[in-house]
Design a protein around this motif. Structure first.
Motif, short mmCIF file in Angstrom:
data_model
loop_
_atom_site.label_atom_id
_atom_site.label_comp_id
_atom_site.label_asym_id
_atom_site.label_seq_id
_atom_site.Cartn_x
_atom_site.Cartn_y
_atom_site.Cartn_z
N VAL A 104 0.84 -1.21 0.00
CA VAL A 104 0.00 0.00 0.00
C VAL A 104 0.87 1.26 0.00
CG1 VAL A 104 -1.69 1.33 1.33
CG2 VAL A 104 -1.97 -1.14 1.08
N SER A 108 0.63 3.97 -3.03
CA SER A 108 0.33 5.37 -2.74
C SER A 108 1.43 6.29 -3.26
CB SER A 108 0.18 5.56 -1.23
OG SER A 108 0.02 6.92 -0.89
N ARG A 116 -5.68 7.51 -7.90
CA ARG A 116 -5.36 7.33 -6.48
C ARG A 116 -6.57 6.96 -5.63
NH1 ARG A 116 -0.88 8.77 -3.97
NH2 ARG A 116 -1.91 9.83 -2.25
N ARG A 117 -7.72 7.60 -5.87
CA ARG A 117 -8.91 7.28 -5.08
C ARG A 117 -9.34 5.84 -5.29
NH1 ARG A 117 -12.95 12.56 -5.41
NH2 ARG A 117 -11.53 14.04 -4.37
N LEU A 120 -6.87 3.51 -3.52
CA LEU A 120 -7.08 3.50 -2.07
C LEU A 120 -8.31 2.67 -1.72
CD1 LEU A 120 -6.53 4.39 0.81
CD2 LEU A 120 -7.74 6.54 0.33
N SER A 123 -7.50 -0.93 -2.01
CA SER A 123 -6.62 -1.35 -0.91
C SER A 123 -7.42 -1.60 0.36
CB SER A 123 -5.55 -0.28 -0.67
OG SER A 123 -4.74 -0.09 -1.80
N THR A 173 -4.17 0.34 6.56
CA THR A 173 -4.17 0.72 5.14
C THR A 173 -4.11 2.23 4.98
OG1 THR A 173 -5.45 -1.26 4.55
CG2 THR A 173 -5.46 0.57 2.98
N TRP A 177 -1.08 4.37 3.47
CA TRP A 177 -1.34 5.28 2.36
C TRP A 177 -0.79 6.68 2.66
CZ3 TRP A 177 -3.28 3.91 -2.31
CH2 TRP A 177 -3.63 4.94 -3.18
N HIS A 178 -0.95 7.11 3.91
CA HIS A 178 -0.43 8.42 4.31
C HIS A 178 1.09 8.44 4.21
CE1 HIS A 178 -0.16 12.23 6.40
NE2 HIS A 178 0.63 11.69 7.30
N GLY A 180 2.93 6.62 2.22
CA GLY A 180 3.25 6.66 0.80
C GLY A 180 3.04 8.04 0.20
N SER A 181 2.00 8.74 0.65
CA SER A 181 1.72 10.09 0.15
C SER A 181 2.83 11.05 0.54
CB SER A 181 0.38 10.59 0.69
OG SER A 181 -0.69 9.79 0.21
N ARG A 184 5.67 10.41 -1.66
CA ARG A 184 5.38 10.97 -2.98
C ARG A 184 5.67 12.47 -3.01
NH1 ARG A 184 1.43 8.90 -6.56
NH2 ARG A 184 0.83 10.34 -8.21
#
Length: 302
Positions: A104, A108, A116-117, A120, A123, A173, A177-178, A180-181, A184
């Motif tokens: 995940v 992300s 992306r939505r 997510l 996931s 999850t 994701w946070h 990964g953001s 990014r």
């Protein structure tokens, strides 16, 4: 050196996938056997389950270059576990699901902005499926007792465990994701846009120029319309290069190889009659092809 660093960054995810699989095999080695045991032997890991764990490792390795394919592979493996009991993990080997946290994070960090939505959402759905596989007896290796609770289907603890693990899975999850953001945002330079946003801007530009095609055009408008000779992908590379990104940064942003970037740049220069990348930058700013004019961070185009 920048090229070496770029290659090393691309090896990070395959290395993480390999490390995960090696650690999981080492931890489960005493329970792994070469054939499919009876369903009652719930502490034994058979070859099918090993292949599922190997698939998770492969998904981690792919998440930078093919994030959508990585998630699709993982979803397919979970569906196989739902339908085919020998592929389910034992009461000790189920920790392989922890690999999905790394997956995940990677999706992300490297998934396309326009998806992306959806990524997510898928996931989160995957975390719910994992919770079901861990708690419901009919989805366990034995088919009688829950994988992590050892309870039969009539037990209220099965439902309670499913709800609790689902909440934990969703939180993990969202947290991954946070992370990964944040990764990014650190790897994307200020003022740059995603590939999807660039293509959307280009499409709007085409629509606007098409409306004024029948009107007398000044030399400036003729210059602006000259990018109409480029393909959609070439326009994307054009706008990234116009912001002063290096070949490696363009490759990472557009999810392509550096050699492909060089090929596109050569085609762009030929079609526009330019001889250097500095002319791309000057052309873009002179004709207002970028929504903003961020600094080029002092880096020279490579």
């Amino acid at each position: 050196m920048p090229k070496i660093r770029s290659h090393l960054r691309h090896l990070l995810e395959p290395l993480l996938g390999a490390v995960f699989f090696a650690v999981w095999v080492a931890r489960s080695s005493s329970q792994i056997i070469g054939d499919v045991p009876l369903r009652s032997e719930t502490f034994i890991t058979n070859p099918y389950a090993v292949l599922i764990a190997l698939g998770f490792a492969l998904a981690i390795a792919l998440c930078r270059v093919r994030p959508g394919a990585a998630l699709s592979l993982t979803g397919g493996l979970l569906v196989v576990q739902l339908l085919f009991w020998p592929t389910r993990f034992s009461q000790t080997s189920w920790v392989a699901y922890l690999a999905l946290v790394l997956l995940v994070i990677g999706i992300s960090a490297y998934g396309k902005a326009v998806m992306r939505r959806a990524l997510l959402g898928l996931s989160i759905l995957g975390s719910v499926v994992v919770s079901a596989l861990l708690n419901f007896p009919f989805l366990s290796l034995s088919g009688v007792f829950g994988t992590i609770n050892g309870k039969e289907g009539a037990s209220i603890e099965v439902v309670q465990g499913f709800l609790s693990w689902t909440a934990v899975g969703i939180l993990l999850t969202v947290g991954a994701w946070h992370v990964g953001s944040r990764t990014r945002s650190r790897t994307t330079k200020p003022g740059t846009e995603s590939s999807g946003e660039i293509l959307a801007d280009t499409a709007r530009e085409e629509t606007r120029t098409a409306v004024i095609d029948s009107r007398p055009q000044s030399p400036g408008l003729a210059d602006r319309n000259s990018i109409g000779a480029l393909t959609l992908r070439e326009r994307e590379i054009f706008l990234l290069a116009a912001r002063g990104l290096s070949n490696s940064d363009i490759a990472q942003s557009a999810h392509i190889g550096e050699s492909t970037v060089k090929t596109h740049l050569s085609s762009i220069l030929t079609k526009l009659g330019f001889t250097s990348r500095s002319q791309i930058v000057a052309h873009a700013y002179r004709n207002g092809l970028l929504r903003s004019s961020p600094a080029l961070d002092g880096s020279a185009p490579s």
